[in-house]
Design an enzyme around this catalytic site. Structure first.
Site, short mmCIF file in Angstrom:
data_model
loop_
_atom_site.label_atom_id
_atom_site.label_comp_id
_atom_site.label_asym_id
_atom_site.label_seq_id
_atom_site.Cartn_x
_atom_site.Cartn_y
_atom_site.Cartn_z
N SER A 236 -7.51 19.62 16.22
CA SER A 236 -8.55 20.36 17.55
C SER A 236 -8.94 21.95 17.29
O SER A 236 -9.52 22.65 17.14
CB SER A 236 -8.93 20.52 19.02
OG SER A 236 -7.71 20.85 19.40
N ASN B 61 -14.08 13.78 5.00
CA ASN B 61 -14.41 11.95 5.30
C ASN B 61 -14.68 11.72 6.53
O ASN B 61 -14.76 10.71 6.90
CB ASN B 61 -13.82 11.37 4.14
CG ASN B 61 -14.04 10.90 2.74
OD1 ASN B 61 -14.79 11.60 1.95
ND2 ASN B 61 -13.01 10.95 2.15
N ASP C 163 -4.19 3.31 3.88
CA ASP C 163 -3.43 1.68 4.53
C ASP C 163 -2.75 1.37 4.10
O ASP C 163 -2.12 2.40 3.11
CB ASP C 163 -4.17 0.57 3.43
CG ASP C 163 -5.13 0.57 1.71
OD1 ASP C 163 -3.63 0.80 1.27
OD2 ASP C 163 -6.29 0.65 1.31
N TYR D 55 -0.43 1.71 -0.20
CA TYR D 55 -0.53 3.25 -0.64
C TYR D 55 0.66 3.93 0.07
O TYR D 55 1.36 4.53 1.51
CB TYR D 55 -1.51 4.50 -0.03
CG TYR D 55 -1.85 5.56 -0.56
CD1 TYR D 55 -2.23 5.13 -2.00
CD2 TYR D 55 -1.28 6.55 0.41
CE1 TYR D 55 -2.02 6.66 -2.27
CE2 TYR D 55 -0.98 7.74 -0.88
CZ TYR D 55 -1.87 8.35 -1.77
OH TYR D 55 -1.80 8.80 -2.79
N PHE E 235 -2.72 13.04 2.10
CA PHE E 235 -3.56 14.53 1.49
C PHE E 235 -4.78 14.75 2.66
O PHE E 235 -4.85 13.58 3.83
CB PHE E 235 -4.42 14.58 0.49
CG PHE E 235 -3.46 15.07 -0.74
CD1 PHE E 235 -3.09 15.87 -1.06
CD2 PHE E 235 -3.17 13.97 -1.24
CE1 PHE E 235 -2.83 15.46 -2.58
CE2 PHE E 235 -2.38 13.07 -2.74
CZ PHE E 235 -1.98 14.65 -3.76
#
Length: 163
Positions: free
Chosen positions: A83, A95, A101, A104, A112
């Site tokens: 926050s 993004n 997922d 990975y 990252f």
């Protein structure tokens, strides 16, 4: 539930779960800064003498979080800014949220945080910029085409009014 974690940077604090919440802080390991041009181009990498990396308004910052993890089958990681990230660093996540997922999970699949700088700033190794939680993935679904949903319309965006 046990999560396998490989630390790619021995100089960052280890992950830990806090009693008052289900989000886990991630820390800055490395920083790459890219500047707008025809294409983003790498302009500098964190090689600072005092562990401080500088960026300028308009830069894309790719923050390496120094960890790779193996999530359980059927789960995903959701990475979001803390926050205070915008207040302290002037960064927003490009993004809106990062989704990692279960596939990975290699030794070099570093997590990252990619942000966009809305003001000049600096960041230090081990600063807390984002957090994550692990959640079950959405169950298998199928779509069924219909002529009518059979429900009353609400009236569009913002139709529930202001209060």
């Amino acid at each position: 539930m046990n999560i396998k974690v490989k630390y790619l940077d021995s100089k960052i604090d280890k992950l830990k779960k806090f009693d008052n919440g289900d989000w886990i802080d991630l820390r800055v390991s490395t920083l790459e800064v890219k500047r707008f041009g025809e294409d983003y181009e790498l302009i500098k990498r964190d090689h600072s003498k005092h562990g401080v990396s500088l960026y300028e308004k308009g830069d894309l910052v790719k923050i390496g979080l120094g960890v790779a993890m193996e999530l359980p089958k059927g789960y995903e990681g959701q990475v979001l800014p803390r926050s205070s990230t915008f207040k302290h660093y002037g960064l927003i996540q490009v993004n809106s949220q990062g989704v990692i997922d279960e596939s990975y999970c290699g030794d070099n699949d570093e997590w990252f945080f990619v942000g966009y700088a809305l003001k000049d700033g600096h960041i230090r190794k081990n600063d807390r910029v984002c957090q994550f939680r692990i959640q079950k993935k959405m169950q298998e679904i199928e779509f069924k085409e219909v002529e009518s949903l059979g429900n009353e319309d609400r009236g569009g965006i913002g139709s529930s009014g202001r209060s």
